[in-house]
Design an enzyme around this catalytic site. Structure first.
Site, mmCIF file in Angstrom:
data_model
loop_
_atom_site.group_PDB
_atom_site.id
_atom_site.type_symbol
_atom_site.label_atom_id
_atom_site.label_comp_id
_atom_site.label_asym_id
_atom_site.label_seq_id
_atom_site.Cartn_x
_atom_site.Cartn_y
_atom_site.Cartn_z
ATOM 1 N N SER A 143 0.833 -1.220 0.000
ATOM 2 C CA SER A 143 0.000 0.000 0.000
ATOM 3 C C SER A 143 0.861 1.261 0.000
ATOM 4 C CB SER A 143 -0.972 0.007 1.179
ATOM 5 O OG SER A 143 -0.308 -0.231 2.400
ATOM 6 N N HIS B 10 -2.194 -8.850 1.820
ATOM 7 C CA HIS B 10 -1.850 -7.596 2.527
ATOM 8 C C HIS B 10 -2.979 -7.306 3.527
ATOM 9 C CE1 HIS B 10 0.045 -3.858 3.312
ATOM 10 N NE2 HIS B 10 -0.302 -3.154 2.245
ATOM 11 N N HIS C 155 5.367 -12.996 7.155
ATOM 12 C CA HIS C 155 5.634 -11.607 6.747
ATOM 13 C C HIS C 155 6.817 -11.569 5.794
ATOM 14 C CE1 HIS C 155 6.196 -7.248 6.992
ATOM 15 N NE2 HIS C 155 4.934 -7.230 7.380
ATOM 16 N N ARG D 47 2.986 -5.099 16.562
ATOM 17 C CA ARG D 47 1.605 -4.602 16.464
ATOM 18 C C ARG D 47 0.632 -5.682 16.947
ATOM 19 N NH1 ARG D 47 1.663 -3.121 10.247
ATOM 20 N NH2 ARG D 47 2.481 -5.256 10.295
ATOM 21 N N ASP E 282 -2.459 -8.574 11.451
ATOM 22 C CA ASP E 282 -3.837 -8.951 11.138
ATOM 23 C C ASP E 282 -4.349 -10.131 11.955
ATOM 24 O OD1 ASP E 282 -4.018 -6.972 9.091
ATOM 25 O OD2 ASP E 282 -2.758 -8.254 7.842
ATOM 26 N N ARG F 265 10.788 4.612 -11.768
ATOM 27 C CA ARG F 265 10.817 3.851 -13.027
ATOM 28 C C ARG F 265 11.946 2.827 -12.991
ATOM 29 N NH1 ARG F 265 10.858 0.994 -17.051
ATOM 30 N NH2 ARG F 265 10.059 1.623 -19.105
HETATM 31 N N1 CMX Z 1 0.572 -19.927 5.536
HETATM 32 C C1 CMX Z 1 0.995 -20.859 4.644
HETATM 33 N N2 CMX Z 1 2.074 -20.730 3.878
HETATM 34 C C2 CMX Z 1 2.798 -19.617 4.051
HETATM 35 C C3 CMX Z 1 2.468 -18.629 4.988
HETATM 36 C C4 CMX Z 1 1.281 -18.803 5.735
HETATM 37 N N3 CMX Z 1 0.857 -17.888 6.606
HETATM 38 N N4 CMX Z 1 3.394 -17.639 4.927
HETATM 39 C C5 CMX Z 1 4.274 -17.990 3.972
HETATM 40 N N5 CMX Z 1 3.923 -19.183 3.445
HETATM 41 C C6 CMX Z 1 4.545 -19.893 2.324
HETATM 42 C C7 CMX Z 1 4.483 -19.022 1.078
HETATM 43 O O1 CMX Z 1 3.205 -19.100 0.478
HETATM 44 C C8 CMX Z 1 5.598 -19.601 0.250
HETATM 45 O O2 CMX Z 1 5.147 -20.827 -0.277
HETATM 46 P P1 CMX Z 1 5.532 -21.277 -1.801
HETATM 47 O O3 CMX Z 1 7.022 -21.292 -1.834
HETATM 48 O O4 CMX Z 1 4.897 -22.608 -1.935
HETATM 49 O O5 CMX Z 1 4.958 -20.223 -2.689
HETATM 50 C C9 CMX Z 1 6.652 -19.934 1.324
HETATM 51 O O6 CMX Z 1 5.929 -20.069 2.564
HETATM 52 C C10 CMX Z 1 7.721 -18.872 1.479
HETATM 53 O O7 CMX Z 1 7.092 -17.640 1.727
HETATM 54 P P2 CMX Z 1 7.813 -16.525 2.640
HETATM 55 O O8 CMX Z 1 9.070 -16.134 1.946
HETATM 56 O O9 CMX Z 1 7.896 -17.000 4.036
HETATM 57 O O10 CMX Z 1 6.750 -15.345 2.640
HETATM 58 P P3 CMX Z 1 6.554 -14.196 1.551
HETATM 59 O O11 CMX Z 1 7.460 -13.077 1.844
HETATM 60 O O12 CMX Z 1 6.575 -14.750 0.169
HETATM 61 O O13 CMX Z 1 5.030 -13.779 1.830
HETATM 62 C C11 CMX Z 1 3.164 -13.183 3.123
HETATM 63 C C12 CMX Z 1 4.667 -13.030 2.949
HETATM 64 C C13 CMX Z 1 2.678 -12.209 4.199
HETATM 65 C C14 CMX Z 1 2.449 -12.847 1.807
HETATM 66 C C15 CMX Z 1 2.861 -14.655 3.538
HETATM 67 O O14 CMX Z 1 3.477 -14.937 4.777
HETATM 68 C C16 CMX Z 1 1.389 -14.957 3.623
HETATM 69 O O15 CMX Z 1 0.772 -15.299 2.606
HETATM 70 N N6 CMX Z 1 0.755 -14.849 4.851
HETATM 71 C C17 CMX Z 1 -0.669 -15.021 5.009
HETATM 72 C C18 CMX Z 1 -1.415 -13.776 4.553
HETATM 73 C C19 CMX Z 1 -1.233 -12.628 5.523
HETATM 74 O O16 CMX Z 1 -1.372 -12.782 6.735
HETATM 75 N N7 CMX Z 1 -0.936 -11.437 5.005
HETATM 76 C C20 CMX Z 1 -0.846 -10.218 5.824
HETATM 77 C C21 CMX Z 1 0.560 -9.652 5.940
HETATM 78 C C22 CMX Z 1 0.568 -8.389 6.769
HETATM 79 C C23 CMX Z 1 -0.098 -7.258 6.039
HETATM 80 O O17 CMX Z 1 0.415 -6.826 4.998
HETATM 81 O O18 CMX Z 1 -1.162 -6.802 6.462
#
Ligand code: CMX
Length: 434
Positions: free
Chosen positions: A241, A271, A318, A327, A373, A419
Protein backbone atom coordinates in the site's frame (compact mmCIF):
# COMPACT_ATOMS: atom_id res chain seq x y z
CA UNK A 1 1.11 29.23 7.91
CA UNK A 2 0.13 26.73 10.63
CA UNK A 3 2.84 25.37 12.93
CA UNK A 4 2.73 21.81 11.58
CA UNK A 5 3.10 23.04 8.01
CA UNK A 6 5.92 25.39 8.98
CA UNK A 7 7.83 22.69 10.87
CA UNK A 8 7.28 20.21 8.05
CA UNK A 9 8.59 22.74 5.53
CA UNK A 10 11.69 23.58 7.56
CA UNK A 11 12.56 19.94 8.30
CA UNK A 12 11.95 18.76 4.77
CA UNK A 13 14.01 21.54 3.20
CA UNK A 14 16.93 20.65 5.48
CA UNK A 15 16.66 17.00 4.40
CA UNK A 16 16.34 18.09 0.77
CA UNK A 17 19.63 19.95 1.04
CA UNK A 18 21.20 16.92 2.74
CA UNK A 19 20.03 14.65 -0.09
CA UNK A 20 21.44 17.04 -2.68
CA UNK A 21 24.85 16.82 -0.99
CA UNK A 22 24.62 13.03 -0.70
CA UNK A 23 23.85 12.76 -4.40
CA UNK A 24 26.67 15.11 -5.34
CA UNK A 25 29.27 13.31 -3.26
CA UNK A 26 28.12 9.67 -3.40
CA UNK A 27 25.72 9.44 -6.36
CA UNK A 28 27.40 6.42 -7.94
CA UNK A 29 28.14 4.47 -4.73
CA UNK A 30 26.36 1.05 -4.52
CA UNK A 31 24.03 0.39 -1.57
CA UNK A 32 22.75 -2.98 -2.76
CA UNK A 33 22.84 -5.54 -5.51
CA UNK A 34 19.97 -7.64 -6.86
CA UNK A 35 20.05 -11.44 -6.98
CA UNK A 36 18.08 -13.49 -9.48
CA UNK A 37 15.99 -14.72 -6.54
CA UNK A 38 15.04 -11.14 -5.64
CA UNK A 39 14.37 -10.18 -9.23
CA UNK A 40 11.88 -13.02 -9.69
CA UNK A 41 10.70 -13.07 -6.08
CA UNK A 42 8.96 -9.74 -5.68
CA UNK A 43 12.06 -7.59 -5.06
CA UNK A 44 12.28 -8.76 -1.41
CA UNK A 45 14.60 -6.52 0.65
CA UNK A 46 16.11 -4.68 -2.35
CA UNK A 47 17.09 -1.25 -1.00
CA UNK A 48 15.60 1.00 -3.63
CA UNK A 49 13.48 3.79 -2.19
CA UNK A 50 13.65 6.59 0.37
CA UNK A 51 10.99 6.60 3.12
CA UNK A 52 11.66 8.54 6.31
CA UNK A 53 8.43 8.29 8.32
CA UNK A 54 9.13 4.78 9.63
CA UNK A 55 11.58 1.93 9.31
CA UNK A 56 11.13 -1.83 9.76
CA UNK A 57 13.69 -4.08 11.38
CA UNK A 58 13.11 -7.83 10.75
CA UNK A 59 13.84 -8.75 14.37
CA UNK A 60 12.59 -5.73 16.24
CA UNK A 61 9.64 -4.57 14.15
CA UNK A 62 8.50 -1.09 13.27
CA UNK A 63 9.98 2.17 14.51
CA UNK A 64 8.28 5.45 13.67
CA UNK A 65 10.97 8.14 13.41
CA UNK A 66 13.07 5.98 15.73
CA UNK A 67 10.37 5.21 18.33
CA UNK A 68 8.94 1.72 18.80
CA UNK A 69 5.30 1.06 19.72
CA UNK A 70 5.72 0.79 23.54
CA UNK A 71 7.71 4.05 23.50
CA UNK A 72 5.02 5.77 21.47
CA UNK A 73 2.39 4.56 23.91
CA UNK A 74 4.32 6.38 26.65
CA UNK A 75 5.33 9.49 24.73
CA UNK A 76 2.45 10.45 22.43
CA UNK A 77 -0.31 12.64 23.88
CA UNK A 78 -3.58 10.98 24.93
CA UNK A 79 -7.02 12.24 25.90
CA UNK A 80 -7.21 13.15 29.62
CA UNK A 81 -7.29 9.88 31.58
CA UNK A 82 -6.74 7.84 28.41
CA UNK A 83 -4.25 4.98 28.10
CA UNK A 84 -3.82 4.78 24.35
CA UNK A 85 -1.96 7.25 22.12
CA UNK A 86 -3.78 9.61 19.78
CA UNK A 87 -3.11 8.98 16.07
CA UNK A 88 -2.88 12.76 15.59
CA UNK A 89 0.36 12.62 17.58
CA UNK A 90 1.82 9.97 15.32
CA UNK A 91 0.98 12.00 12.21
CA UNK A 92 2.73 15.02 13.71
CA UNK A 93 5.74 12.86 14.53
CA UNK A 94 5.90 11.39 11.02
CA UNK A 95 5.63 14.83 9.43
CA UNK A 96 8.16 16.61 11.62
CA UNK A 97 10.29 14.00 13.41
CA UNK A 98 9.22 15.58 16.73
CA UNK A 99 6.96 14.27 19.49
CA UNK A 100 4.12 16.80 19.65
CA UNK A 101 2.79 18.55 22.72
CA UNK A 102 -0.77 18.05 23.92
CA UNK A 103 -1.58 21.46 22.51
CA UNK A 104 -0.21 20.50 19.07
CA UNK A 105 -2.40 17.42 19.07
CA UNK A 106 -5.50 19.28 20.22
CA UNK A 107 -4.93 21.75 17.40
CA UNK A 108 -4.65 18.92 14.88
CA UNK A 109 -7.89 17.29 16.11
CA UNK A 110 -9.63 20.64 15.67
CA UNK A 111 -8.06 21.26 12.28
CA UNK A 112 -9.18 17.87 10.96
CA UNK A 113 -12.67 18.45 12.38
CA UNK A 114 -12.80 21.76 10.46
CA UNK A 115 -11.76 20.09 7.21
CA UNK A 116 -13.98 17.03 7.57
CA UNK A 117 -17.03 17.99 5.49
CA UNK A 118 -17.61 15.62 2.59
CA UNK A 119 -19.42 16.80 -0.54
CA UNK A 120 -22.89 15.21 -0.92
CA UNK A 121 -22.04 13.72 -4.33
CA UNK A 122 -19.55 11.37 -2.61
CA UNK A 123 -22.33 9.82 -0.52
CA UNK A 124 -24.63 9.77 -3.57
CA UNK A 125 -21.92 7.89 -5.47
CA UNK A 126 -21.72 5.29 -2.69
CA UNK A 127 -25.51 4.97 -2.55
CA UNK A 128 -25.56 4.31 -6.31
CA UNK A 129 -23.36 1.22 -5.97
CA UNK A 130 -25.00 -2.21 -6.01
CA UNK A 131 -25.76 -3.81 -2.65
CA UNK A 132 -22.98 -6.20 -1.76
CA UNK A 133 -20.19 -3.98 -3.11
CA UNK A 134 -17.20 -4.77 -0.93
CA UNK A 135 -16.51 -2.00 1.63
CA UNK A 136 -12.96 -1.62 0.29
CA UNK A 137 -14.32 -1.05 -3.24
CA UNK A 138 -16.65 1.57 -1.78
CA UNK A 139 -13.78 3.18 0.11
CA UNK A 140 -11.54 3.42 -2.94
CA UNK A 141 -14.39 4.79 -5.10
CA UNK A 142 -15.29 7.41 -2.46
CA UNK A 143 -11.68 8.61 -2.35
CA UNK A 144 -11.60 8.94 -6.14
CA UNK A 145 -14.95 10.72 -6.08
CA UNK A 146 -13.25 13.49 -4.06
CA UNK A 147 -10.43 13.95 -6.60
CA UNK A 148 -12.33 16.80 -8.19
CA UNK A 149 -11.45 18.87 -5.13
CA UNK A 150 -7.71 18.28 -5.31
CA UNK A 151 -5.82 21.49 -4.67
CA UNK A 152 -2.66 19.94 -6.11
CA UNK A 153 -4.40 19.02 -9.39
CA UNK A 154 -6.01 22.46 -9.69
CA UNK A 155 -2.78 24.32 -8.97
CA UNK A 156 -0.83 22.08 -11.34
CA UNK A 157 -3.28 22.92 -14.09
CA UNK A 158 -2.79 26.61 -13.28
CA UNK A 159 0.98 26.21 -13.72
CA UNK A 160 2.23 25.64 -10.16
CA UNK A 161 5.97 26.09 -9.58
CA UNK A 162 7.55 22.75 -8.59
CA UNK A 163 8.90 24.37 -5.42
CA UNK A 164 5.29 24.68 -4.27
CA UNK A 165 4.28 21.04 -4.75
CA UNK A 166 4.82 20.29 -1.05
CA UNK A 167 2.35 22.99 -0.01
CA UNK A 168 -0.51 21.76 -2.20
CA UNK A 169 0.24 18.16 -1.19
CA UNK A 170 0.11 19.13 2.49
CA UNK A 171 -3.29 20.80 2.04
CA UNK A 172 -4.71 17.86 0.08
CA UNK A 173 -3.38 15.33 2.60
CA UNK A 174 -4.82 17.20 5.56
CA UNK A 175 -8.19 17.38 3.79
CA UNK A 176 -8.15 13.71 2.85
CA UNK A 177 -7.25 12.49 6.34
CA UNK A 178 -9.89 14.76 7.86
CA UNK A 179 -12.65 13.34 5.64
CA UNK A 180 -11.83 9.62 5.78
CA UNK A 181 -13.55 8.82 9.10
CA UNK A 182 -16.75 10.40 7.75
CA UNK A 183 -16.57 8.31 4.61
CA UNK A 184 -15.58 5.10 6.37
CA UNK A 185 -18.34 5.51 8.97
CA UNK A 186 -20.85 6.20 6.20
CA UNK A 187 -19.82 2.99 4.43
CA UNK A 188 -20.30 1.02 7.66
CA UNK A 189 -23.65 2.51 8.62
CA UNK A 190 -24.99 2.49 5.04
CA UNK A 191 -23.94 -1.10 4.40
CA UNK A 192 -24.59 -2.73 7.77
CA UNK A 193 -26.91 -0.44 9.76
CA UNK A 194 -29.77 0.33 7.34
CA UNK A 195 -28.28 3.64 6.26
CA UNK A 196 -28.74 5.00 9.79
CA UNK A 197 -25.97 7.65 9.58
CA UNK A 198 -24.63 9.21 12.80
CA UNK A 199 -23.62 12.88 12.83
CA UNK A 200 -20.00 13.74 13.73
CA UNK A 201 -18.99 15.54 16.93
CA UNK A 202 -16.37 18.19 16.08
CA UNK A 203 -15.28 18.38 19.73
CA UNK A 204 -13.95 14.84 19.74
CA UNK A 205 -10.52 13.65 18.67
CA UNK A 206 -10.16 12.04 15.22
CA UNK A 207 -10.44 8.42 16.42
CA UNK A 208 -13.02 9.21 19.11
CA UNK A 209 -15.25 10.89 16.53
CA UNK A 210 -14.79 7.94 14.16
CA UNK A 211 -15.82 5.46 16.88
CA UNK A 212 -18.88 7.60 17.59
CA UNK A 213 -19.89 7.79 13.92
CA UNK A 214 -19.46 4.02 13.60
CA UNK A 215 -22.05 3.75 16.36
CA UNK A 216 -19.90 2.41 19.21
CA UNK A 217 -20.06 4.37 22.45
CA UNK A 218 -18.17 1.87 24.61
CA UNK A 219 -15.13 3.72 25.98
CA UNK A 220 -12.91 0.67 25.58
CA UNK A 221 -13.84 0.45 21.90
CA UNK A 222 -12.93 4.13 21.51
CA UNK A 223 -9.58 3.45 23.20
CA UNK A 224 -9.10 0.48 20.87
CA UNK A 225 -9.74 2.74 17.85
CA UNK A 226 -7.06 5.18 19.07
CA UNK A 227 -4.57 2.33 19.39
CA UNK A 228 -5.68 0.64 16.15
CA UNK A 229 -5.47 3.82 14.07
CA UNK A 230 -2.01 4.51 15.49
CA UNK A 231 -0.37 1.12 15.00
CA UNK A 232 -1.65 0.47 11.46
CA UNK A 233 -0.49 3.83 10.11
CA UNK A 234 2.87 3.02 8.55
CA UNK A 235 5.19 0.06 8.00
CA UNK A 236 8.07 1.67 6.09
CA UNK A 237 7.84 2.27 2.35
CA UNK A 238 8.19 -1.10 0.66
CA UNK A 239 4.86 -2.68 1.65
CA UNK A 240 2.31 -2.82 -1.16
CA UNK A 241 0.00 0.00 0.00
CA UNK A 242 2.82 2.44 0.82
CA UNK A 243 4.78 1.58 -2.26
CA UNK A 244 1.68 2.03 -4.45
CA UNK A 245 1.08 5.46 -2.90
CA UNK A 246 4.70 6.41 -3.57
CA UNK A 247 4.66 5.05 -7.13
CA UNK A 248 1.37 6.63 -8.21
CA UNK A 249 2.31 9.90 -6.51
CA UNK A 250 5.67 9.93 -8.30
CA UNK A 251 3.81 10.66 -11.55
CA UNK A 252 2.51 13.84 -9.83
CA UNK A 253 -0.90 12.28 -9.45
CA UNK A 254 -2.54 13.95 -6.47
CA UNK A 255 -3.24 12.39 -3.08
CA UNK A 256 -6.72 11.17 -4.08
CA UNK A 257 -5.50 9.18 -7.11
CA UNK A 258 -2.54 7.91 -5.14
CA UNK A 259 -4.47 6.91 -2.02
CA UNK A 260 -7.22 5.20 -4.00
CA UNK A 261 -4.49 3.11 -5.66
CA UNK A 262 -2.88 2.45 -2.30
CA UNK A 263 -6.19 1.15 -0.96
CA UNK A 264 -6.60 -1.17 -3.96
CA UNK A 265 -3.29 -2.72 -2.93
CA UNK A 266 -4.35 -2.92 0.71
CA UNK A 267 -7.48 -4.79 -0.42
CA UNK A 268 -5.46 -7.86 -1.43
CA UNK A 269 -5.66 -10.94 0.86
CA UNK A 270 -1.88 -11.18 1.19
CA UNK A 271 -1.85 -7.60 2.53
CA UNK A 272 -4.53 -5.72 4.51
CA UNK A 273 -7.47 -7.94 3.58
CA UNK A 274 -5.81 -10.63 5.72
CA UNK A 275 -7.55 -9.00 8.72
CA UNK A 276 -10.95 -10.06 7.37
CA UNK A 277 -9.60 -13.44 6.27
CA UNK A 278 -8.41 -14.24 9.80
CA UNK A 279 -11.83 -13.82 11.38
CA UNK A 280 -13.61 -15.48 8.46
CA UNK A 281 -11.27 -18.45 8.91
CA UNK A 282 -11.84 -18.56 12.69
CA UNK A 283 -15.63 -18.29 12.28
CA UNK A 284 -15.50 -21.15 9.76
CA UNK A 285 -13.49 -23.23 12.23
CA UNK A 286 -16.02 -22.56 15.00
CA UNK A 287 -18.87 -23.51 12.69
CA UNK A 288 -17.16 -26.62 11.37
CA UNK A 289 -16.28 -27.85 14.87
CA UNK A 290 -19.57 -26.78 16.40
CA UNK A 291 -17.86 -25.06 19.34
CA UNK A 292 -16.20 -21.72 20.10
CA UNK A 293 -13.94 -23.49 22.60
CA UNK A 294 -12.01 -25.90 20.40
CA UNK A 295 -9.25 -28.03 21.89
CA UNK A 296 -5.66 -27.34 20.84
CA UNK A 297 -5.66 -30.65 18.97
CA UNK A 298 -8.75 -29.60 16.99
CA UNK A 299 -7.10 -26.25 16.18
CA UNK A 300 -3.90 -27.96 15.03
CA UNK A 301 -5.91 -30.26 12.74
CA UNK A 302 -7.85 -27.29 11.30
CA UNK A 303 -4.55 -25.53 10.51
CA UNK A 304 -3.24 -28.68 8.79
CA UNK A 305 -6.48 -29.01 6.79
CA UNK A 306 -6.12 -25.39 5.67
CA UNK A 307 -2.55 -25.99 4.50
CA UNK A 308 -3.43 -29.30 2.85
CA UNK A 309 -6.12 -27.59 0.80
CA UNK A 310 -3.48 -25.28 -0.69
CA UNK A 311 -4.35 -22.16 1.31
CA UNK A 312 -2.27 -19.90 3.54
CA UNK A 313 -2.86 -19.49 7.27
CA UNK A 314 -4.11 -15.88 7.35
CA UNK A 315 -2.46 -13.48 9.79
CA UNK A 316 0.80 -15.42 9.87
CA UNK A 317 4.04 -14.78 8.01
CA UNK A 318 5.63 -11.61 6.75
CA UNK A 319 7.84 -10.49 3.90
CA UNK A 320 10.24 -8.63 6.24
CA UNK A 321 9.52 -9.49 9.90
CA UNK A 322 11.16 -12.53 11.46
CA UNK A 323 9.62 -12.24 14.96
CA UNK A 324 6.07 -11.82 16.35
CA UNK A 325 4.82 -8.48 15.04
CA UNK A 326 4.96 -5.80 17.80
CA UNK A 327 1.61 -4.60 16.46
CA UNK A 328 0.19 -8.07 17.29
CA UNK A 329 1.77 -7.86 20.74
CA UNK A 330 0.30 -4.36 21.31
CA UNK A 331 -3.17 -5.71 20.54
CA UNK A 332 -2.60 -8.75 22.75
CA UNK A 333 -1.63 -6.41 25.56
CA UNK A 334 -4.81 -4.40 24.96
CA UNK A 335 -6.88 -7.59 25.19
CA UNK A 336 -5.11 -8.70 28.38
CA UNK A 337 -5.80 -5.28 29.95
CA UNK A 338 -9.39 -4.85 28.81
CA UNK A 339 -10.98 -8.14 27.83
CA UNK A 340 -11.51 -11.17 30.03
CA UNK A 341 -12.67 -14.57 28.90
CA UNK A 342 -13.54 -13.93 25.30
CA UNK A 343 -13.69 -17.20 23.33
CA UNK A 344 -12.53 -15.72 20.00
CA UNK A 345 -9.64 -13.86 21.68
CA UNK A 346 -8.74 -17.17 23.36
CA UNK A 347 -8.68 -18.90 19.96
CA UNK A 348 -6.33 -16.16 18.69
CA UNK A 349 -4.03 -16.82 21.64
CA UNK A 350 -4.21 -20.60 21.10
CA UNK A 351 -3.33 -20.05 17.45
CA UNK A 352 -0.31 -18.00 18.56
CA UNK A 353 0.81 -21.08 20.50
CA UNK A 354 0.18 -23.60 17.72
CA UNK A 355 0.57 -22.00 14.26
CA UNK A 356 4.30 -21.11 14.46
CA UNK A 357 5.19 -24.77 15.15
CA UNK A 358 3.08 -26.01 12.28
CA UNK A 359 4.35 -23.42 9.80
CA UNK A 360 7.97 -24.02 10.86
CA UNK A 361 7.52 -27.73 10.24
CA UNK A 362 6.81 -26.99 6.55
CA UNK A 363 10.45 -25.96 6.21
CA UNK A 364 9.80 -23.17 3.72
CA UNK A 365 7.98 -20.41 5.63
CA UNK A 366 10.54 -17.71 6.48
CA UNK A 367 8.49 -16.17 9.28
CA UNK A 368 6.07 -18.45 11.17
CA UNK A 369 4.97 -15.67 13.57
CA UNK A 370 1.73 -13.66 13.68
CA UNK A 371 1.46 -10.32 11.89
CA UNK A 372 -0.77 -7.34 12.70
CA UNK A 373 -3.84 -8.95 11.14
CA UNK A 374 -3.86 -12.04 13.38
CA UNK A 375 -5.32 -10.20 16.37
CA UNK A 376 -7.31 -7.18 15.23
CA UNK A 377 -10.53 -8.93 14.20
CA UNK A 378 -10.99 -10.72 17.52
CA UNK A 379 -10.94 -7.36 19.34
CA UNK A 380 -13.52 -5.88 16.99
CA UNK A 381 -15.75 -8.95 17.32
CA UNK A 382 -15.55 -8.60 21.09
CA UNK A 383 -17.09 -5.12 20.91
CA UNK A 384 -19.77 -6.26 18.49
CA UNK A 385 -18.27 -5.41 15.11
CA UNK A 386 -18.68 -8.78 13.46
CA UNK A 387 -18.95 -7.56 9.85
CA UNK A 388 -15.48 -8.73 8.98
CA UNK A 389 -15.45 -7.61 5.36
CA UNK A 390 -15.40 -4.06 6.75
CA UNK A 391 -12.16 -4.52 8.71
CA UNK A 392 -9.74 -3.53 5.95
CA UNK A 393 -11.44 -0.12 5.73
CA UNK A 394 -10.34 0.52 9.32
CA UNK A 395 -6.80 -0.47 8.35
CA UNK A 396 -7.08 1.91 5.37
CA UNK A 397 -8.18 4.90 7.45
CA UNK A 398 -5.11 4.41 9.61
CA UNK A 399 -2.76 3.74 6.69
CA UNK A 400 -3.75 7.15 5.26
CA UNK A 401 -1.71 8.80 8.02
CA UNK A 402 1.56 7.15 7.06
CA UNK A 403 1.25 7.13 3.30
CA UNK A 404 0.00 10.73 3.12
CA UNK A 405 2.86 11.89 5.33
CA UNK A 406 5.15 9.90 3.01
CA UNK A 407 3.70 11.57 -0.08
CA UNK A 408 4.09 15.04 1.45
CA UNK A 409 7.74 14.20 2.06
CA UNK A 410 8.16 12.86 -1.49
CA UNK A 411 6.99 16.14 -2.98
CA UNK A 412 8.91 18.28 -0.49
CA UNK A 413 12.12 16.40 -1.29
CA UNK A 414 11.43 16.66 -5.01
CA UNK A 415 11.73 12.90 -5.52
CA UNK A 416 11.41 11.96 -9.19
CA UNK A 417 9.17 9.68 -11.22
CA UNK A 418 9.74 6.06 -10.15
CA UNK A 419 10.82 3.85 -13.03
CA UNK A 420 12.75 0.64 -12.30
CA UNK A 421 14.07 -1.52 -15.13
CA UNK A 422 12.25 -4.69 -16.08
CA UNK A 423 13.88 -7.44 -18.10
CA UNK A 424 12.53 -10.27 -20.20
CA UNK A 425 12.99 -13.97 -19.40
CA UNK A 426 14.96 -14.22 -22.66
CA UNK A 427 17.32 -11.47 -21.51
CA UNK A 428 17.79 -13.21 -18.15
CA UNK A 429 18.42 -16.60 -19.77
CA UNK A 430 21.05 -15.12 -22.11
CA UNK A 431 22.62 -13.15 -19.26
CA UNK A 432 22.94 -16.29 -17.12
CA UNK A 433 24.38 -18.31 -20.03
CA UNK A 434 27.29 -15.88 -20.39
N1 CMX B 1 0.57 -19.93 5.54
C1 CMX B 1 1.00 -20.86 4.64
N2 CMX B 1 2.07 -20.73 3.88
C2 CMX B 1 2.80 -19.62 4.05
C3 CMX B 1 2.47 -18.63 4.99
C4 CMX B 1 1.28 -18.80 5.74
N3 CMX B 1 0.86 -17.89 6.61
N4 CMX B 1 3.39 -17.64 4.93
C5 CMX B 1 4.27 -17.99 3.97
N5 CMX B 1 3.92 -19.18 3.44
C6 CMX B 1 4.54 -19.89 2.32
C7 CMX B 1 4.48 -19.02 1.08
O1 CMX B 1 3.21 -19.10 0.48
C8 CMX B 1 5.60 -19.60 0.25
O2 CMX B 1 5.15 -20.83 -0.28
P1 CMX B 1 5.53 -21.28 -1.80
O3 CMX B 1 7.02 -21.29 -1.83
O4 CMX B 1 4.90 -22.61 -1.93
O5 CMX B 1 4.96 -20.22 -2.69
C9 CMX B 1 6.65 -19.93 1.32
O6 CMX B 1 5.93 -20.07 2.56
C10 CMX B 1 7.72 -18.87 1.48
O7 CMX B 1 7.09 -17.64 1.73
P2 CMX B 1 7.81 -16.52 2.64
O8 CMX B 1 9.07 -16.13 1.95
O9 CMX B 1 7.90 -17.00 4.04
O10 CMX B 1 6.75 -15.34 2.64
P3 CMX B 1 6.55 -14.20 1.55
O11 CMX B 1 7.46 -13.08 1.84
O12 CMX B 1 6.58 -14.75 0.17
O13 CMX B 1 5.03 -13.78 1.83
C11 CMX B 1 3.16 -13.18 3.12
C12 CMX B 1 4.67 -13.03 2.95
C13 CMX B 1 2.68 -12.21 4.20
C14 CMX B 1 2.45 -12.85 1.81
C15 CMX B 1 2.86 -14.65 3.54
O14 CMX B 1 3.48 -14.94 4.78
C16 CMX B 1 1.39 -14.96 3.62
O15 CMX B 1 0.77 -15.30 2.61
N6 CMX B 1 0.76 -14.85 4.85
C17 CMX B 1 -0.67 -15.02 5.01
C18 CMX B 1 -1.41 -13.78 4.55
C19 CMX B 1 -1.23 -12.63 5.52
O16 CMX B 1 -1.37 -12.78 6.74
N7 CMX B 1 -0.94 -11.44 5.01
C20 CMX B 1 -0.85 -10.22 5.82
C21 CMX B 1 0.56 -9.65 5.94
C22 CMX B 1 0.57 -8.39 6.77
C23 CMX B 1 -0.10 -7.26 6.04
O17 CMX B 1 0.42 -6.83 5.00
O18 CMX B 1 -1.16 -6.80 6.46
Amino acid sequence: MDLLKEKFYQKSQAVKAQIKDILKEHGTKRVDEVSVEQLIGGMRSVKSMLWDTSSLDPEEGIRFRGYNIPQLRDLLPRVPGGKEPLPEGLFWLMMTGEIPTEENVRWLSGEWAKRSNVAPHVFDTLRALPAGTHPMTQFSIAVLAMQNDSIFAQKYEDGMNKNDYWDAMYEDSMNLIAKLPRIAAFIYRHTFRNDDIIAPDPNLDWAGNFAKMLGYDNLDFTALMRLYLTIHADHEGGNASAHTMHLVGSTLSDVYYSFSGSMNALAGPLHGLANQEVIKWIFEMVEELGTNQPTKEQIRQYILDTLNSGKVVPGYGHAVLRKPDPRFIAQMRFAQDNIQNDPIVQIVWDLFEIVPDVLSSLGKVKNPWPNVDAHSGSLLVHYGMTEYNYYTVLFGVSRALGVSAGLCWDRALGLPLERPKSITTEWLTNFLAN
